[in-house]
Design an enzyme around this catalytic site. Structure first.
Site: not given
Length: 954
Positions: A603, A339, A599
């Site tokens: 995700d 990400d 984070d």
């Protein structure tokens, strides 16, 4: 007329049934009615009642029964064979006037318990460490119950509670705002958007998002599994029941050993009973030797201990391992999907000094300083914070000036403005900053067509690079009236705002690529921003919008399929949770082992689906709960340490696997041939002694010194089995040659003056002489353990120094073996102590046979292993050319054989519940959520307000 549905239907299925009512779109007044609450909140009694209805505001983690966890280490096909051998020893070894074989039975059970105890101890330690980490993150919440403010566990929030939060707080549950004062919410942890979103009364706030500006009050409309987190977690639940990659390898290695043992057990049954007409007990003892000695009973435990010790070593690099087998899979990872927001970047907006554009007499530094004047220094929004932060010393934003008037940003004007007196000159001046279109319209002084064209070109360039443009204008005010008109705004500069990469990210990516790991960015941000970040990090800018995942490549594209596009891509932008999940799933389908870093809650599904999910420092607990590895230090550099560490651990496991398979071949082939050729009946109890000493030594492999590979590791089982067969047959020859010389000749007796029982100078008359049994025991015990020094090294065994622990354990085991040989005289088994001369003969014999083992290894590398690798490369090239997936990683659907190697066996739990001692075991349903919205409140500073509930009628 009463609306009964609004009064009594307070079940979860009613509250969140979208067909009946959508709590996210109805007006706030109706939310109050539906939830039977008001701005005074709930009473303690009503809150408790709702807590029983809806459950706590968290997602429950599974608790394991320690006793069942211990038993689970005895529940795999390798252990079953040993357990069957124990039953054979105690139940079937009756008859012929002999008592049951208690010694072998006790020895086998002891071996099983020792292995289970070690594995249980190491795994519990790892689990407790992770639990302590997660428990330390549990926050409190300030609520209003019975009309009074109080602090409670945030898990006690229920639908209908009133909550409030202010700048810096994290929203504790999904809610509708009933009051919003200049509120800006950072939803990056949920959606991946870099910029905070403005919120007004009636808007929804998601749990886990952060309040960046203002104050707000709201009513909780969903908690726990029903929050935004919960909806994302439903994807996690789909993939929670899995047979891991290591279990598949265990299954295949176990099958290899079981097949080898099965072949020779069947051969012994036919030869010994049908051919030699052995009595029942004599043949059974020979079969027990193959079962006890051939099963690598310690394999699951050795691998588990190796991984557990590896997890403790990774913790030194601030990486907490939550799923222990993920270490092995990290060593094999070929693609790292990361990400962007908060992972590759800092998630803090920053002024890019290198791209500041100036249009007037001011320098770039002057433009930044004047923009900082036009920013708030307290209660800042994200833009003001990054502009003031660009000064380095934030005090400069008000140094040398006297603030006369300030107009904060609002959605209508889309700009901020300050009027101030310059203390050095006493002049009144005015600065404004904001959207370029708004600012250029304000400018009346020195505005030319050239300036406008330059501004338009610069804004377009910024947009293409994913940089947000912030225009700055300046004017002087005549007189002393702060409200007076100035001499006209002049455009003086254009600032570029972006979310910068972390300082160590580029180096980390370079290091990952050097280790053979391809990095792909997967972000919810805009395509232009993703491309700019990719260029800055050296990732490349082959980025694609998420829509291609649904539409596929365009007809004129160079890609034949979506899979080709995903493999080529450097990243994807504008993705949602299901997109990230789909990318990882497709890459796995193409034979890649994927790691996913992230984070935020968005995700979590991909973190769970990935072979290795990595939650970076500062991640929400939603991400932590779904991840396999949790980083507790900023940045991604820890991942490189983890990859290197995992490859060291992988090498240890590979070395042991070759050793274990080789010993299996060595035992079953050796003692079967001795039985066939010489009617040699080796006592089963002595094989147990060999197994116990082997296990103690082999456990130290978990801390052995090995070198990591520079490319992703993979389990090439054909190589492992080829090495094992070669080593096993060679060691078999060493034992058969020793026995043959002792039986067929008198060389040992003549040359060294040794004797057997009762002074016999030949074993020809008694092939099962107790002292000959002891000689064979010592020879097998020594050279079998010495094999580990061959399997652990890539070159000559003396070129790669082993760990002190391994050397000490090996030396101790050989000392014990030699002492047993010198003094062991046990009446219950057919052995007798031997002289020092025999012990010396065995040691010299083993050294002579050990030294050429390296030549066997090199010969295998130059022939069979080389052939296997070339065949693998050709098959790989052919399948890639044909567009056929190389190997499909069956992440979630495993064969029955593979599932038997799991340490967590569901039907054991079901049995436990039936017999009534598993009351504390929480069984994981198919859609069990792995993370909680309350844990996402990681700062522990969430403020919640719960007015007392009153039933209403309308």
């Amino acid at each position: 007329m009463k609306k009964k549905a609004l009064l009594i239907q307070l079940k979860a299925e009613d509250l969140y049934d979208k067909e009946k009512v959508d709590l996210e779109t109805i007006v706030v007044d109706d939310v109050f009615k539906l939830l039977q609450t008001d701005e005074n909140g709930l009473t303690t009694e009503e809150a408790q009642r709702r807590l029983e209805i809806f459950g706590p505001n968290r997602l429950e983690a599974e608790e394991q029964n320690p006793f069942l966890q211990f038993l689970s280490f005895m529940w795999n096909p390798l252990s079953w064979v040993m357990e069957a051998a124990a039953l054979v020893a105690i139940a079937l070894s009756n008859g012929e006037g002999r008592a049951p074989d208690w010694e072998d039975f006790v020895g086998i059970v002891l071996l099983l318990f020792i292995n289970s105890a070690i594995g249980f101890y190491e795994e519990r330690n790892a689990g407790n460490a992770v639990k302590a980490l997660m428990d330390s993150l549990a926050p409190k919440a300030k609520v209003k119950r019975d009309g009074k403010w109080q602090e409670i566990e945030s898990a006690e929030l229920v639908p209908g509670d009133m909550i409030s939060f202010k700048i810096g707080d994290i929203v504790p549950a999904d809610s509708r705002l009933t009051e919003a004062i200049n509120v800006s919410i950072d939803q990056a942890a949920l959606t991946g958007e870099s910029l905070p979103q403005s919120k007004k009364t009636g808007d929804q706030c998601f749990s886990g998002s952060t309040c960046k500006q203002g104050e707000a009050e709201g009513v909780v409309i969903s908690t726990g599994p029903n929050t935004f987190f919960g909806r994302a977690a439903s994807l996690v639940g789909q993939d929670d029941d899995t047979t891991g990659h290591l279990q598949k390898i265990l299954a295949q290695i176990g099958s290899f050993c079981l097949v080898a043992i099965g072949i020779f057990v069947i051969a012994e049954i036919f030869v010994l009973y049908a051919g030699f007409r052995y009595r029942y007990r004599r043949g059974l003892d020979n079969i027990l030797v193959l079962l006890i000695g051939g099963i690598p009973i310690a394999m699951p435990t050795v691998l588990s201990v190796t991984l557990a010790v590896g997890a403790q070593q990774l913790a030194k690099y601030k990486a907490i391992v939550t799923r222990i087998t993920a270490i092995e899979e990290l060593a094999a990872v070929t693609i790292l999907c990361s990400d962007k927001t908060g992972t590759l970047t800092t998630n803090k907006l920053t002024i890019d000094r290198n791209t500041v554009r100036t249009y007037g007499p001011f320098s770039a530094e002057d433009v930044i300083l004047l923009a900082a004047y036009a920013s708030r220094t307290e209660n800042q929004d994200a833009i003001d914070q990054c502009v003031v932060g660009a000064l380095g010393d934030t005090a400069r934003a008000r140094a040398g000036i006297k603030l006369l008037d300030f107009k904060p940003f609002n959605p209508v004007d889309k700009r901020t403005e300050i009027t101030y007196r310059e203390e050095a000159t006493g002049k009144l001046k005015r600065v404004t900053k904001g959207m370029t279109g708004i600012i250029i319209e304000l400018c009346t002084r020195n505005k030319t067509e050239e300036i406008e064209n330059r501004l338009e070109a610069d804004v377009e360039e910024f947009a293409q690079r994913g940089l947000r443009a912030l225009a700055v204008a300046y004017e002087e005010v005549d007189g002393d009236d702060p409200e007076g008109e100035g001499n006209g705004f002049e455009l003086i500069g254009l600032l570029a705002i972006f979310d910068p990469p972390r300082e160590d990210t580029k180096q980390t990516i370079d290091d990952a690529m050097a280790l053979g790991v391809k990095v792909k960015m997967v972000t919810g941000d805009q395509l232009a921003i993703a491309k700019e970040t990719g260029r800055r990090l050296g990732l490349g800018d082959h980025m694609y919008p998420a829509k291609v995942l649904k539409e596929g490549p365009s007809p004129d594209s160079k890609f034949r399929s979506l899979d080709d596009m995903i493999l080529d891509a450097d990243g994807f932008a504008g993705v949602f949770p299901e997109h990230k999940y789909e990318i990882v799933k497709r890459l796995q389908g193409l034979g890649h082992l994927c790691a996913m870093t992230g984070d935020g809650a968005n995700d979590a599904p991909a973190l769970s689906r990935a072979n290795v999910g990595i939650a970076v420092e500062g991640a929400t607990d939603a991400a932590r709960g779904a991840a396999d590895i949790v980083l507790t230090e900023p940045g991604l550099s820890t991942i490189v340490h983890a990859i290197r560490g995992s490859r060291i651990i992988f090498q240890r496991m590979r070395n042991y696997s070759i050793y274990a398979c080789a010993v299996t071949i060595r035992i079953v082939v050796c003692f079967a041939i001795l039985a066939f050729a010489f009617k040699f009946d080796f006592p089963p109890f002595m094989i147990l002694i060999v197994a116990l000493l082997n296990d103690g030594t082999i456990m130290t492999l978990s801390v052995d010194r090995v070198l990591p590979s520079s490319t992703p590791d993979s389990w090439d089982l054909a190589e492992i089995f080829a090495y094992a067969v070669a080593y096993g047959i060679y060691l078999t020859l060493s034992t058969i040659a020793l026995v043959a010389i002792a039986i067929r000749t008198t060389w040992f007796f003549d040359a060294f003056g040794v004797t057997l029982t009762n002074g016999a100078t030949s074993a020809a008359g008694n092939h099962n002489d107790p002292q000959l049994h002891m000689v064979v025991y010592l020879q097998v015990a020594i050279i079998s353990q010495a094999l580990i020094f061959i399997t652990r090294s890539h070159s000559f065994f003396f070129m790669e120094r082993p760990s002190f622990a391994l050397m000490f354990a090996f030396g101790l085991a050989q000392l014990v073996s030699s002492i047993i040989a010198a003094y062991g005289d046990w009446g219950f088994t057919q052995i007798h102590s031997i002289s020092g001369g025999w012990i010396g003969i065995v040691w010299v014999w083993n050294i002579v046979w050990f030294l050429p083992l390296d030549l066997v290894k090199f010969g295998m590398k130059a022939t069979i292993i080389k052939y296997l690798r070339e065949r693998h490369i050709k098959a790989l090239a052919k399948e890639t050319a044909e567009g056929v997936p190389i190997v499909r990683t069956q992440s979630r659907v495993a064969s029955i054989n593979e599932s038997l190697y799991r340490n967590r066996v569901s039907f054991i739990r079901r049995a436990a519940r039936k017999v009534g001692f598993g009351q504390k075991v929480s069984v994981r349903p198919e859609e069990l959520q792995r993370f909680s919205s309350i844990q996402a409140a990681r700062t522990g500073a969430t403020l919640a307000r719960h007015p007392s509930r009153t039933a209403q009628a309308a």
